[in-house]
Write a protein that holds these residues in place. Structure first.
Motif, mmCIF file in Angstrom:
data_model
loop_
_atom_site.group_PDB
_atom_site.id
_atom_site.type_symbol
_atom_site.label_atom_id
_atom_site.label_comp_id
_atom_site.label_asym_id
_atom_site.label_seq_id
_atom_site.Cartn_x
_atom_site.Cartn_y
_atom_site.Cartn_z
ATOM 1 N N VAL A 160 -6.763 -12.477 45.796
ATOM 2 C CA VAL A 160 -7.861 -11.217 45.372
ATOM 3 C C VAL A 160 -8.198 -11.413 46.539
ATOM 4 O O VAL A 160 -9.054 -12.971 46.737
ATOM 5 C CB VAL A 160 -8.769 -11.529 44.601
ATOM 6 C CG1 VAL A 160 -9.463 -10.380 44.540
ATOM 7 C CG2 VAL A 160 -8.071 -11.752 43.117
ATOM 8 N N GLY A 161 -8.476 -10.385 47.740
ATOM 9 C CA GLY A 161 -9.523 -11.654 49.249
ATOM 10 C C GLY A 161 -8.653 -12.074 49.693
ATOM 11 O O GLY A 161 -7.227 -11.986 49.505
ATOM 12 N N ASN A 162 -8.919 -13.393 50.071
ATOM 13 C CA ASN A 162 -7.935 -14.305 50.815
ATOM 14 C C ASN A 162 -7.529 -15.356 50.456
ATOM 15 O O ASN A 162 -7.826 -16.390 50.195
ATOM 16 C CB ASN A 162 -9.162 -14.443 52.174
ATOM 17 C CG ASN A 162 -8.816 -13.328 53.474
ATOM 18 O OD1 ASN A 162 -7.429 -12.762 52.956
ATOM 19 N ND2 ASN A 162 -9.731 -12.968 53.828
ATOM 20 N N ALA A 163 -8.367 -15.103 49.021
ATOM 21 C CA ALA A 163 -8.316 -16.153 48.355
ATOM 22 C C ALA A 163 -7.263 -16.259 46.465
ATOM 23 O O ALA A 163 -6.961 -15.004 46.482
ATOM 24 C CB ALA A 163 -9.744 -16.728 47.235
ATOM 25 N N TYR A 164 -7.053 -17.100 45.968
ATOM 26 C CA TYR A 164 -6.350 -16.836 44.461
ATOM 27 C C TYR A 164 -6.991 -17.717 43.699
ATOM 28 O O TYR A 164 -7.856 -18.294 43.527
ATOM 29 C CB TYR A 164 -5.057 -18.219 44.906
ATOM 30 C CG TYR A 164 -4.119 -17.588 45.697
ATOM 31 C CD1 TYR A 164 -2.364 -17.030 45.472
ATOM 32 C CD2 TYR A 164 -3.996 -18.170 47.273
ATOM 33 C CE1 TYR A 164 -2.135 -16.272 46.893
ATOM 34 C CE2 TYR A 164 -2.997 -17.831 48.060
ATOM 35 C CZ TYR A 164 -2.452 -16.698 47.630
ATOM 36 O OH TYR A 164 -1.586 -16.829 48.599
ATOM 37 N N ARG A 165 -6.833 -16.694 42.071
ATOM 38 C CA ARG A 165 -7.660 -16.950 41.369
ATOM 39 C C ARG A 165 -6.567 -17.072 39.528
ATOM 40 O O ARG A 165 -5.314 -16.320 40.384
ATOM 41 C CB ARG A 165 -8.455 -15.544 40.950
ATOM 42 C CG ARG A 165 -9.473 -15.587 41.905
ATOM 43 C CD ARG A 165 -10.233 -13.902 41.704
ATOM 44 N NE ARG A 165 -11.275 -13.622 42.802
ATOM 45 C CZ ARG A 165 -12.232 -14.195 42.658
ATOM 46 N NH1 ARG A 165 -13.622 -14.448 41.873
ATOM 47 N NH2 ARG A 165 -12.972 -14.361 43.608
ATOM 48 N N PRO A 166 -6.547 -17.627 38.656
ATOM 49 C CA PRO A 166 -5.622 -17.386 37.645
ATOM 50 C C PRO A 166 -5.884 -16.067 37.427
ATOM 51 O O PRO A 166 -6.591 -15.107 37.361
ATOM 52 C CB PRO A 166 -6.382 -18.235 36.521
ATOM 53 C CG PRO A 166 -7.799 -18.733 37.647
ATOM 54 C CD PRO A 166 -8.133 -18.616 38.663
ATOM 55 N N ALA A 167 -4.159 -16.058 36.746
ATOM 56 C CA ALA A 167 -4.021 -14.674 36.808
ATOM 57 C C ALA A 167 -5.067 -13.447 35.409
ATOM 58 O O ALA A 167 -4.885 -12.587 35.473
ATOM 59 C CB ALA A 167 -2.679 -14.417 36.617
ATOM 60 N N ALA A 168 -5.315 -14.528 34.345
ATOM 61 C CA ALA A 168 -6.203 -13.790 33.289
ATOM 62 C C ALA A 168 -7.450 -12.814 34.190
ATOM 63 O O ALA A 168 -8.089 -12.374 33.842
ATOM 64 C CB ALA A 168 -7.115 -14.618 33.179
ATOM 65 N N LEU A 219 -6.836 -9.603 33.830
ATOM 66 C CA LEU A 219 -7.487 -9.025 32.439
ATOM 67 C C LEU A 219 -9.134 -8.607 31.872
ATOM 68 O O LEU A 219 -9.763 -8.843 31.456
ATOM 69 C CB LEU A 219 -6.890 -9.673 31.440
ATOM 70 C CG LEU A 219 -5.388 -10.074 31.509
ATOM 71 C CD1 LEU A 219 -5.185 -11.064 30.405
ATOM 72 C CD2 LEU A 219 -5.039 -8.808 31.587
ATOM 73 N N GLY A 220 -9.434 -8.968 34.142
ATOM 74 C CA GLY A 220 -11.518 -8.581 33.622
ATOM 75 C C GLY A 220 -12.364 -9.931 33.307
ATOM 76 O O GLY A 220 -13.258 -9.431 32.694
ATOM 77 N N LYS A 221 -12.115 -11.231 33.613
ATOM 78 C CA LYS A 221 -12.619 -12.851 33.295
ATOM 79 C C LYS A 221 -12.756 -12.336 34.442
ATOM 80 O O LYS A 221 -12.050 -12.408 35.355
ATOM 81 C CB LYS A 221 -11.666 -13.548 32.700
ATOM 82 C CG LYS A 221 -10.913 -12.832 31.426
ATOM 83 C CD LYS A 221 -9.975 -14.405 30.928
ATOM 84 C CE LYS A 221 -9.715 -13.786 28.984
ATOM 85 N NZ LYS A 221 -9.695 -15.244 27.877
ATOM 86 N N ASP A 222 -13.928 -13.291 33.869
ATOM 87 C CA ASP A 222 -14.699 -13.766 35.376
ATOM 88 C C ASP A 222 -14.558 -15.348 36.152
ATOM 89 O O ASP A 222 -15.177 -16.218 35.674
ATOM 90 C CB ASP A 222 -16.130 -13.990 35.666
ATOM 91 C CG ASP A 222 -17.042 -14.296 36.770
ATOM 92 O OD1 ASP A 222 -16.519 -13.876 38.199
ATOM 93 O OD2 ASP A 222 -18.718 -13.965 36.277
ATOM 94 N N LEU A 223 -13.380 -15.185 36.723
ATOM 95 C CA LEU A 223 -13.057 -16.705 37.390
ATOM 96 C C LEU A 223 -12.617 -17.004 38.782
ATOM 97 O O LEU A 223 -12.208 -16.075 39.486
ATOM 98 C CB LEU A 223 -11.696 -16.625 36.729
ATOM 99 C CG LEU A 223 -11.422 -16.507 34.834
ATOM 100 C CD1 LEU A 223 -9.309 -16.776 34.513
ATOM 101 C CD2 LEU A 223 -11.852 -18.025 34.451
#
Length: 82
Positions: A51-59, A62-66
């Motif tokens: 997401v952008g230049n960073a990696y977030r948990p795939a959840a 699903l709308g989770k604020d991670l």
């Protein structure tokens, strides 16, 4: 879904992962677009999306604020032979 590398990469913490892309076609287009990219870690259920230049948990999808997770999906520099 496409696996982007034939071999596993290792991150700086020793985790082994493989990058992937999920492709889509919209409307009557013949062109495929990579809409989601990320990586999955071997031997676990850890899946991250870019997401952008960073990696977030795939959840996150699903709308989770991670928050972004530093150091994931980034290959460590290759060891140089002495």
């Amino acid at each position: 879904m496409r696996v982007l590398e034939a071999e596993l990469s290792k991150d700086t913490k020793g985790g082994r992962f493989v990058p992937f892309a999920v492709d889509f076609r919209f409307g009557g287009s013949e062109k495929w677009e990579s809409e989601i990219t990320g990586c999955v870690y071997q031997g676990s259920a850890k899946l991250f999306v870019k997401v952008g230049n960073a990696y977030r948990p795939a959840a996150f999808l699903l709308g989770k604020d991670l928050a972004p997770v530093p150091g994931v999906c980034a290959a460590a520099p290759a060891d140089k032979a002495a």
